[in-house]
Design an enzyme around this catalytic site. Structure first.
Site, mmCIF file in Angstrom:
data_model
loop_
_atom_site.group_PDB
_atom_site.id
_atom_site.type_symbol
_atom_site.label_atom_id
_atom_site.label_comp_id
_atom_site.label_asym_id
_atom_site.label_seq_id
_atom_site.Cartn_x
_atom_site.Cartn_y
_atom_site.Cartn_z
ATOM 1 N N ASP A 32 0.872 -1.174 0.000
ATOM 2 C CA ASP A 32 0.000 0.000 0.000
ATOM 3 C C ASP A 32 0.912 1.227 0.000
ATOM 4 O OD1 ASP A 32 -3.251 0.315 1.194
ATOM 5 O OD2 ASP A 32 -1.998 2.079 0.858
ATOM 6 N N LEU A 34 -0.189 4.066 1.131
ATOM 7 C CA LEU A 34 -0.742 4.852 2.237
ATOM 8 C C LEU A 34 -1.254 6.230 1.797
ATOM 9 C CD1 LEU A 34 1.808 3.857 5.057
ATOM 10 C CD2 LEU A 34 -0.357 2.751 4.431
ATOM 11 N N LEU A 79 -6.528 -4.326 -5.228
ATOM 12 C CA LEU A 79 -7.527 -3.411 -4.678
ATOM 13 C C LEU A 79 -7.014 -1.975 -4.621
ATOM 14 C CD1 LEU A 79 -8.551 -5.667 -1.633
ATOM 15 C CD2 LEU A 79 -9.649 -5.585 -3.868
ATOM 16 N N TYR A 147 -14.106 7.285 -13.120
ATOM 17 C CA TYR A 147 -13.887 6.124 -12.254
ATOM 18 C C TYR A 147 -14.527 4.864 -12.853
ATOM 19 C CZ TYR A 147 -14.388 3.141 -8.106
ATOM 20 O OH TYR A 147 -14.359 2.093 -7.227
ATOM 21 N N PHE A 208 -30.763 13.218 1.640
ATOM 22 C CA PHE A 208 -31.006 13.955 0.400
ATOM 23 C C PHE A 208 -32.153 13.282 -0.341
ATOM 24 C CE2 PHE A 208 -26.376 14.583 1.211
ATOM 25 C CZ PHE A 208 -26.471 15.916 1.576
ATOM 26 N N ARG A 274 -29.948 15.202 -4.287
ATOM 27 C CA ARG A 274 -28.760 15.679 -4.991
ATOM 28 C C ARG A 274 -28.977 15.554 -6.490
ATOM 29 N NH1 ARG A 274 -23.967 12.417 -1.825
ATOM 30 N NH2 ARG A 274 -23.433 14.035 -0.321
ATOM 31 N N GLY A 276 -28.291 14.516 -10.093
ATOM 32 C CA GLY A 276 -27.537 13.385 -10.637
ATOM 33 C C GLY A 276 -27.643 12.143 -9.780
#
Ligand code: UD2
Length: 313
Positions: A32, A34, A79, A147, A208, A274, A276
């Site tokens: 990782d 970090l 991951l 993403y 929301f 919200r 979207g």
């Protein structure tokens, strides 16, 4: 037993996956950088003779390769990622480097080390906003963020490289994962992590919309057990699978459970939905059930009870 390299080991899902692998008897090397992970997430496994930790960035090819070559993994659970959808919108270059180039690097590493299996953290974000419910694996991939696009591109990278070089590539499309150690800090953090933080502090939560929106919330230990079991399988498996419960919950359902654990907590505050925001989202886990025998063990009530228990510890 197997030797498994876990990237992103100090993250939310990574640290639970390391624990699941150790419970199953594996030798684990966790790496990782970090950036968003925390060493404190690895406190429980830190002293295990089955575990070693290396601080390294997946884009630092030389360092990663020397770590991996000395460890000689049979499988890699990948991951490490830029995990925030909002951050991918703000910084698509960084998203590309971590979530696409990073996958390429890990795919090449798998070839060099002749690993048997890659397990990759994909996402329901690959589907984008769909009114076609429940979401099945064949549902159109209409990502609405860098993403989601990167996760889908990475699935193609892993499966194509796997077929080219002879390793299994399992890509798991996680739905809304929740559980201990999920970071509640950003307004875009998972809703359950935010709610948990606020109930613990005696503060009101903000909803929301009308709270009737649904998500397929899945407890992190179910995700981790599935990652670990797949990494340790004798025979390689290739495919893309939904990892979900198939049982949607509304935010009002979630609030009801929190209120039963925190009697006297302030009532939620309702605000406009919200822009979207997706109203309904849930998947079907039929394919992963058939291919890998996976079934979520934790109901939402049980998962939330575990999470709330960990907050009170
Ligand atoms: C996830 C991603 C989001 C986007 C979307 C695409 C995360 C954390 N979010 O959002 O970036 O990619 O998937 O499918 O990965 N909510 C509240 N109060 C709060 C926080 C959230 O009411 O304090 C609502 C939110 O407006 C939404 C629901 O809770 O209706 C779930 O929100 P979420 O961000 O946990 O998850 P999701 O699936 O909307």
């Amino acid at each position: 037993m197997g030797r498994v390299l876990v990237t992103g080991a100090a993250g939310f899902i990574g640290s639970h996956t390391v624990e699941a692998l150790i419970r199953k008897g594996a030798e684990v090397c966790g790496v990782d950088n970090l950036r968003t992970g925390h060493l404190s997430n690895l406190e429980e496994v830190g002293s295990s003779p089955q575990f070693r930790f290396e601080e390294a960035d997946i884009l630092d090819g030389g360092k990663l390769e020397s770590i991996a070559k000395s460890f000689r993994p049979d499988a890699i659970v990948h991951l490490a990622a830029l995990v925030s959808v909002q951050e991918s919108m703000d910084d698509p270059d960084l998203n590309f480097r971590l979530n696409v180039e990073g996958s390429h690097r890990i795919g090449v590493l798998a070839k060099e080390l002749s690993v048997r299996q890659i397990v990759f953290a994909s996402s329901a974000a690959t589907y984008g906003d769909t009114s076609d419910l429940p979401v099945v694996e064949e549902t159109a991939k209409n990502s609405i963020s860098p993403y989601g696009a990167a996760k889908y591109a990475s699935e193609a990278i892993f499966q194509g490289y796997g077929r080219s070089y002879g390793f299994g590539a399992c890509c798991f499309r996680y739905f809304n994962v929740y559980g201990p150690r999920q970071d509640p800090k950003s307004p875009y953090s998972g809703v359950i992590s935010i709610f948990a933080d606020r109930y613990r502090a005696g503060q009101s939560v903000t909803v929301f919309g009308d709270g009737g929106q649904t998500r397929d919330f899945i407890f992190v230990e179910d995700i981790a057990d599935n990652n670990a079991a797949t990494a340790l399988k004798e025979t390689p498996v290739t495919g893309s699978f939904n990892v979900c419960t198939g049982r949607p919950s509304t935010l009002l359902d979630i609030i009801r459970v929190f209120e039963s654990h925190f009697p006297g907590a302030p009532r939620p505050v309702f605000q406009a939905a919200r822009t979207g925001d997706i109203v309904h989202s849930y998947g079907t886990p039929a394919q992963i059930q058939m291919a890998l025998g996976f079934e979520a063990r934790f109901s939402i009530e049980e998962g939330l009870a575990r999470l709330i228990g960990s907050l009170k510890e």
